[in-house]
Enzyme design. Structure first.
Site, mmCIF file in Angstrom:
data_model
loop_
_atom_site.group_PDB
_atom_site.id
_atom_site.type_symbol
_atom_site.label_atom_id
_atom_site.label_comp_id
_atom_site.label_asym_id
_atom_site.label_seq_id
_atom_site.Cartn_x
_atom_site.Cartn_y
_atom_site.Cartn_z
ATOM 1 N N LYS A 223 0.848 -1.199 0.000
ATOM 2 C CA LYS A 223 0.000 0.000 0.000
ATOM 3 C C LYS A 223 0.881 1.245 0.000
ATOM 4 O O LYS A 223 0.993 1.960 1.013
ATOM 5 C CB LYS A 223 -0.956 -0.026 1.198
ATOM 6 C CG LYS A 223 -2.159 0.897 1.023
ATOM 7 C CD LYS A 223 -3.256 0.556 2.008
ATOM 8 C CE LYS A 223 -4.397 1.536 2.004
ATOM 9 N NZ LYS A 223 -5.101 1.677 0.728
ATOM 10 N N GLU B 209 -8.689 -4.589 -10.006
ATOM 11 C CA GLU B 209 -9.403 -3.943 -8.895
ATOM 12 C C GLU B 209 -9.689 -2.505 -9.288
ATOM 13 O O GLU B 209 -9.269 -2.048 -10.350
ATOM 14 C CB GLU B 209 -8.555 -3.988 -7.612
ATOM 15 C CG GLU B 209 -7.231 -3.261 -7.760
ATOM 16 C CD GLU B 209 -6.332 -3.356 -6.533
ATOM 17 O OE1 GLU B 209 -6.837 -3.496 -5.407
ATOM 18 O OE2 GLU B 209 -5.099 -3.262 -6.722
ATOM 19 N N LEU C 7 -4.305 -5.055 -4.205
ATOM 20 C CA LEU C 7 -4.135 -4.772 -2.783
ATOM 21 C C LEU C 7 -4.968 -5.774 -1.981
ATOM 22 O O LEU C 7 -6.101 -6.072 -2.350
ATOM 23 C CB LEU C 7 -4.598 -3.349 -2.456
ATOM 24 C CG LEU C 7 -4.278 -2.970 -1.011
ATOM 25 C CD1 LEU C 7 -2.795 -2.671 -0.844
ATOM 26 C CD2 LEU C 7 -5.093 -1.784 -0.546
HETATM 27 N N1 PDD Z 1 -8.014 2.437 -0.603
HETATM 28 N N2 PDD Z 1 -7.480 -1.546 -3.703
HETATM 29 C C1 PDD Z 1 -6.857 -0.358 -3.717
HETATM 30 C C2 PDD Z 1 -5.998 -0.006 -4.870
HETATM 31 C C3 PDD Z 1 -7.022 0.522 -2.622
HETATM 32 O O1 PDD Z 1 -6.384 1.703 -2.618
HETATM 33 C C4 PDD Z 1 -7.863 0.167 -1.546
HETATM 34 C C5 PDD Z 1 -8.055 1.065 -0.346
HETATM 35 C C6 PDD Z 1 -8.514 -1.091 -1.588
HETATM 36 C C7 PDD Z 1 -9.403 -1.575 -0.465
HETATM 37 O O2 PDD Z 1 -8.660 -1.861 0.700
HETATM 38 P P1 PDD Z 1 -9.314 -1.744 2.148
HETATM 39 O O3 PDD Z 1 -10.529 -2.601 2.111
HETATM 40 O O4 PDD Z 1 -8.265 -2.270 3.042
HETATM 41 O O5 PDD Z 1 -9.652 -0.296 2.367
HETATM 42 C C8 PDD Z 1 -8.279 -1.921 -2.680
HETATM 43 C C9 PDD Z 1 -8.077 3.382 0.475
HETATM 44 C C10 PDD Z 1 -9.380 3.410 1.174
HETATM 45 C C11 PDD Z 1 -7.631 4.734 -0.043
HETATM 46 O O6 PDD Z 1 -6.690 4.755 -0.832
HETATM 47 O O7 PDD Z 1 -8.186 5.751 0.349
#
Ligand code: PDD
Length: 287
Positions: free
Chosen positions: A148, A181, A206
């Site tokens: 991330k 995604e 991710l």
């Molecule tokens: N984004 N895929 C990507 C590319 C993401 O950036 C995110 C999360 C997710 C979902 O992950 P999670 O369920 O752990 O939030 C999948 C966050 C919310 C953001 O960049 O603001």
């Protein structure tokens, strides 16, 4: 009430908070982040987010800047100072400040930590009741999408395209025609034979914390799940589709490009999953 940010050990007024111009996050996107949702004064899936924060740091060989316990304390203190009952906590760790040089700085350069909050009103969000649309775009990212990192330029370009198209999200498509995604959420479809399908974990996506929780909840609801890649055509043909993330929860998707799903309204399975997720966020997932 003044808003505060946490910057390297201090709570600073938000409008005065700053980092050094040679922070490696600024110059090289050399850092990672997490977004944790706050609902009714509780954090959702905090342990999962801190697990992933530690994993992202380890993959980039950045030291954990402070203990998990301190991350938890600072999250709560920042939420308290900012009167944040519903919204998100953003945490970012970069490799720190050093004269610009691609190779890592000396081991004694400490990582830099920034935390901020953002207020959100989940109750009033139309996306949950009316659904949203997504567009599809080529996936232009690097091969370690499991980390991330704050290197989000392809994601920003994709989200901007979606915004210009009046859509909520852009679903990124790999070279073989399979959806990876969204730009900030994981992608799901419900096939005509009522199987919930989402791409399996690998470096291609991710490892969403919400994704993991929704997989558990789907199993508890007796919904059949298939973790496999799916194509754009399969998505066009789906009964329902969803985006999941910390702040999207389970957002129903009612149109993909020009293809309207079902009757163009959020479907039954999605509403069931969203309700299950909300219950979880107010119960077992809250801390
Ligand atoms: N984004 N895929 C990507 C590319 C993401 O950036 C995110 C999360 C997710 C979902 O992950 P999670 O369920 O752990 O939030 C999948 C966050 C919310 C953001 O960049 O603001």
């Amino acid at each position: 009430m003044p808003r505060f940010a946490y910057v390297n050990g201090q709570y600073r007024r938000h409008n005065e908070a700053a980092v050094h111009i040679e922070d490696r996050g600024y110059q090289f996107a050399d850092g990672i982040y997490e977004v944790v949702t706050v609902m009714n004064n509780k954090l959702i899936d905090e342990e999962g987010h801190l697990d992933r924060l530690e994993r992202s740091l380890k993959e980039l060989q950045i030291a954990m800047p402070m203990s998990r316990q301190v991350f938890k304390m600072v999250s709560r203190e920042l939420a308290r100072r900012n009167g944040l009952d519903n919204g998100l906590i953003y945490m970012q760790v970069t490799r720190g400040v050093a004269p610009r040089n691609h190779a890592f700085p000396a081991a004694n350069v400490p990582p830099a930590v920034v935390m901020t909050t953002k207020r959100m009103n989940f109750n009033k969000m139309k996306k949950f009741t009316e659904g949203v649309s997504v567009i599809t775009i080529p996936d232009q990212r690097w091969e370690r999408r499991d980390i991330k990192t704050v290197a989000l330029l392809p994601n920003c370009l994709g989200k901007q395209k979606a915004t210009e198209a009046g859509s909520y999200e852009a679903w990124q498509v790999d070279g073989d025609g399979y959806i990876t995604e969204g730009t900030s959420s994981n992608a799901w479809i419900l096939s005509k034979d009522k199987k919930l399908i989402t791409r399996p974990l690998s470096n291609d996506i991710l490892h969403g914390i919400t994704r993991r929780t929704v997989l558990q909840l789907a199993a508890e609801e007796g919904i059949e799940v298939e973790e496999r890649a799916f194509t754009v055509d399969e998505a066009y043909d789906a009964l329902e589709a969803y985006a999941t993330s910390a702040t999207s929860f389970v957002t129903p998707i009612v149109r993909i490009d020009d293809k309207v799903l079902g009757n163009g309204k959020p479907g039954h399975f999605g509403q069931k999953l969203l309700a299950a997720y909300t219950d979880y966020a107010e119960g077992a997932g809250a801390s």
